[in-house]
Design a protein around this motif. Structure first.
Motif, PDB file in Angstrom:
ATOM      1  N   VAL A 240       0.843  -1.204   0.000  1.00  0.00           N
ATOM      2  CA  VAL A 240       0.000   0.000   0.000  1.00  0.00           C
ATOM      3  C   VAL A 240       0.872   1.245   0.000  1.00  0.00           C
ATOM      4  CG1 VAL A 240      -1.843   1.242   1.174  1.00  0.00           C
ATOM      5  CG2 VAL A 240      -1.757  -1.251   1.309  1.00  0.00           C
ATOM      6  N   HIS A 241       1.893   1.256   0.831  1.00  0.00           N
ATOM      7  CA  HIS A 241       2.774   2.413   0.927  1.00  0.00           C
ATOM      8  C   HIS A 241       3.531   2.628  -0.372  1.00  0.00           C
ATOM      9  CE1 HIS A 241       2.953   2.145   5.626  1.00  0.00           C
ATOM     10  NE2 HIS A 241       1.746   2.345   5.148  1.00  0.00           N
ATOM     11  N   ARG A 242       3.998   1.541  -0.968  1.00  0.00           N
ATOM     12  CA  ARG A 242       4.740   1.663  -2.222  1.00  0.00           C
ATOM     13  C   ARG A 242       3.855   2.213  -3.334  1.00  0.00           C
ATOM     14  NH1 ARG A 242       6.228  -3.093  -2.396  1.00  0.00           N
ATOM     15  NH2 ARG A 242       5.103  -3.944  -4.180  1.00  0.00           N
ATOM     16  N   PHE A 243       2.621   1.725  -3.414  1.00  0.00           N
ATOM     17  CA  PHE A 243       1.699   2.219  -4.434  1.00  0.00           C
ATOM     18  C   PHE A 243       1.415   3.708  -4.237  1.00  0.00           C
ATOM     19  CE2 PHE A 243      -0.585  -2.074  -5.492  1.00  0.00           C
ATOM     20  CZ  PHE A 243       0.581  -2.515  -6.102  1.00  0.00           C
ATOM     21  N   CYS A 244       1.198   4.125  -2.992  1.00  0.00           N
ATOM     22  CA  CYS A 244       0.922   5.540  -2.723  1.00  0.00           C
ATOM     23  C   CYS A 244       2.129   6.408  -3.086  1.00  0.00           C
ATOM     24  CB  CYS A 244       0.550   5.738  -1.264  1.00  0.00           C
ATOM     25  SG  CYS A 244      -1.097   5.113  -0.812  1.00  0.00           S
TER      26      CYS A 244
END
Length: 388
Positions: A240-244
């Motif tokens: 999730v953090h990488r996508f954001c």
């Protein structure tokens, strides 16, 4: 009370919340290794991580966190752990310290060996010190991981399983089905905690934490010095953090393979609340046995995560695309995970943060640190480890 991993992503906000709700002395322990591990893969936290002295000062000023103190030390050092336990005689230990990255543990033989030694030795040292000092009433709480379950083709129970063989049935611990050298450390920790409970009569709460997302909690949002770290690289940044971060950098959201596999997730706010409630539970009400909690909100497919991030990013005027790339991991890209969490839901009284709201909050925070992310956008995908 001792809280290990007090400098970490989950450990720090948990410590601040606990300290805001109790007058009991909370001793944080860390060796700051996470900062070094992230640096070795050429990355950094998107959000500032202030020195521990500044964090403690802020906690005292903002949340009256005078019950917080800090000890620097390595939990793989048995003598250090023994002194720690002997001096403080904690009634509760919240053990969040670990090398937490599956990709990092997969990089090489050295990284696999390091991860296993670091994580297992720390847990064993803590458990043995409690046993040797006769602290049978100390509540030992550890954040393991839902990754111990692997990806079975049936609904995952909250802890154990029922085994039938030749017409006989019995409840047994869930088998170790980890998919990385890191996840296997938590399988071993789970087994070691069960054994320590049997041998030393220590009450144990094995909190199997799902993939955790979010940049802040109610307490850490009150002052910039209280912020927790936020990793976004391939090795330490959860999906999730990488996508954001990719959305903020104007980089395609990269889904590995088909991305139809579902993974368990939980918001940082809810993970911290669960650990806090266990840590502050009245001795007469807390589990006296060996208890497993599936600390998870729900399972979400990787594709759904990517599409949600893209949709929310568009609200901020960030035109991003979802792109499928070759999967660098060995996994079932269509696994429809189901996981039970009744015990954990009863503990916290229901989740407080929706996935979409968490994504929106993450993007708001990361836009304030866009320069850091853009400067490290080459860390979104796998690369060779720097041993420098």
């Amino acid at each position: 009370m001792l809280l290990t991993g007090g400098d970490g992503y989950i450990g720090w906000p948990t410590a601040v919340r606990i300290a805001s709700r109790t007058d009991e002395q909370v001793v944080l322990v860390d060796n700051f290794a996470r900062r070094d591990w992230v640096e070795t893969v050429g990355s950094t936290s998107a959000t500032p991580v202030h020195p521990m002295a500044e964090r403690l000062e802020a906690a005292n000023e903002v949340h009256d966190g005078r019950s917080l103190s800090f000890v620097e030390g390595d939990l793989t050092d048995g003598e250090f752990v023994d002194r720690l336990i002997r001096i403080h005689e904690p009634e509760t230990i919240v053990h969040t310290a670990a090398q937490p990255s599956a990709p990092y543990s997969q990089l090489s033989r050295d990284r696999a060996n390091f991860t296993q030694h670091n994580n297992l030795q720390a847990t064993r040292n803590l458990l043995w010190s409690l046993g040797e000092h006769g602290l049978k009433e100390t509540h030992f709480i550890e954040t393991t991981t839902t990754g111990v379950y692997g990806a079975p083709a049936f609904p995952i129970p909250e802890g154990g399983a029922t085994m039938e063989h030749r017409g006989e049935r019995d409840d047994v611990p869930f088998p170790a089905m980890a998919g990385s050298w890191y996840h296997l450390t938590k399988c071993h920790d789970a087994a070691n905690m069960r054994l320590a409970h049997d041998q030393f009569d220590i009450p144990v709460s094995d909190v199997r934490t799902a993939i955790t997302h979010g940049t802040e909690t109610a307490e850490t949002a009150a002052d910039p010095r209280l912020g927790t770290r936020f990793d976004f690289d391939y090795y330490f940044g959860v999906v999730v953090h990488r996508f954001c971060a990719q959305a903020v950098a104007g980089y395609p959201i990269t889904v590995y393979g088909r991305g139809e596999q579902r993974k368990p997730f939980i918001a940082l706010e809810d993970a911290v609340e669960g650990l806090t409630r266990l840590a502050l539970a009245d001795p007469s009400e807390r589990p006296a046995d060996h208890t497993v909690y599936n600390q998870v909100a729900r399972a979400i497919s990787i594709v759904e995560i990517a599409e949600t991030v893209a949709d929310v990013a568009n609200e901020f005027g960030l035109g991003v695309e979802v792109e499928h790339v070759e999967n660098p991991r060995s996994e079932d890209e269509t696994h429809a995970m189901e996981i039970e969490n009744d015990r954990y839901e009863a503990l916290i009284g229901g989740q407080s943060t929706s996935f979409e709201a968490s994504v929106r909050s993450i993007l708001e925070t990361l836009l304030e640190h866009e320069d850091v992310i853009v400067a490290h956008e080459d860390r979104f995908l796998p690369d060779v480890l720097s041993e420098g």
